[in-house]
Write an enzyme that holds these catalytic residues in place. Structure first.
Site, short mmCIF file in Angstrom:
data_model
loop_
_atom_site.label_atom_id
_atom_site.label_comp_id
_atom_site.label_asym_id
_atom_site.label_seq_id
_atom_site.Cartn_x
_atom_site.Cartn_y
_atom_site.Cartn_z
N SER A 23 0.84 -1.20 0.00
CA SER A 23 0.00 0.00 0.00
C SER A 23 0.87 1.24 0.00
O SER A 23 1.90 1.29 0.68
CB SER A 23 -0.91 0.03 1.23
OG SER A 23 -1.59 1.26 1.32
N TYR A 59 -3.18 -0.78 9.73
CA TYR A 59 -3.05 -1.14 8.32
C TYR A 59 -1.67 -0.78 7.78
O TYR A 59 -1.03 -1.58 7.09
CB TYR A 59 -4.14 -0.41 7.53
CG TYR A 59 -4.13 -0.67 6.05
CD1 TYR A 59 -4.59 -1.88 5.53
CD2 TYR A 59 -3.68 0.29 5.15
CE1 TYR A 59 -4.61 -2.12 4.17
CE2 TYR A 59 -3.69 0.07 3.78
CZ TYR A 59 -4.15 -1.13 3.29
OH TYR A 59 -4.16 -1.37 1.94
#
Length: 244
Positions: free
Chosen positions: A139, A152
């Protein structure tokens, strides 16, 4: 990719579905792994309608026993696996002071432990063949940081580090490991977490959100013979959100 078998986790929708269909369009036979059996079947139907070969495999990529079962079924129906795309993951934004231990554990289990378990189950095929491609979906938030995403970001940062470690350990055995950190990509998961995607997209340098296929074509390159001398690399596909 004719004659090669691929596994794409989280292939029932979004980026995973695009990766599965693009790999299949290049000739790979694809095992679409997803917790959502209906989504996996839908991806497989799309691939078969386009003339490709694919199977749907339902299971939890964050649990060892289901992963072993999925790997065994894939080998039984397709044969040894030489391409792995670790895409399955979750995103549940929450302010750090509100973040619970359960929130943290769930995210790390799915987004970081999952790729470990799946890779551990699949990589022996690559070692035996002396050829393999591992592409992990990380990400851009792990590159830049992001508020309300500590769990995350930590997990996806771990994916980037995991990728580099695999690259170093298996380079001599003909196996490459790379990762693609998407930026702001228009997927069902993104739309479920962001109330106004158009407003966020307008803040991006390209003034638009990415499409799942943007990620899938980068994955296909890293999974190809042409990328045989590329390993441990972070191939950013983010419309300019993060420049590396």
């Amino acid at each position: 990719m004719e004659g090669r078998n691929a596994v794409v986790t989280g292939g029932g929708s979004g980026i995973g579905r695009a990766c599965a269909t693009v790999l299949a369009s290049h000739g790979a036979a694809v095992a679409v792994w997803d917790l959502n059996a209906a989504g996996a079947q839908e991806t497989v139907a799309q691939i078969r309608e386009a003339g490709g070969k694919a199977i749907a495999v339902a299971g939890d990529c964050a649990k060892a026993a289901p992963v072993a079962e999925s790997a065994a079924r894939t080998r039984a129906e397709l044969g040894p696996v030489s391409i792995l795309v670790n895409n399955a993951g979750i995103t549940k934004p929450k302010a750090f002071l509100e973040l619970t231990e359960q929130d943290w554990d769930e995210t790390v289990e799915i987004d970081l432990k999952g790729p470990y378990l799946v890779t551990k189950a699949i990589i022996p095929d690559m070692v035996e063949a002396g050829w393999g491609r591992i592409v992990n979906i990380s990400s851009s938030s792990a590159q830049s940081g992001s508020p309300n995403m500590a769990h995350y970001v930590a997990a996806k940062g771990g994916v980037i580090g995991f990728t580099k470690a695999l690259a170093m350990e298996f380079a001599e055995q003909g196996i490459t490991a790379n990762n693609v950190p998407p930026g702001f990509v228009d997927t069902p998961l993104m739309r479920s977490n962001i109330s106004d995607p158009a407003q966020v997209a307008a803040r991006m340098p390209m003034k638009r959100s990415g499409q799942p296929e943007d990620i899938a074509h980068a994955v296909a390159y890293l999974a190809s013979d042409e990328a045989g001398y590329v390993t441990g690399h972070t191939l950013s596909v983010n419309g300019g959100r993060y420049l590396n």
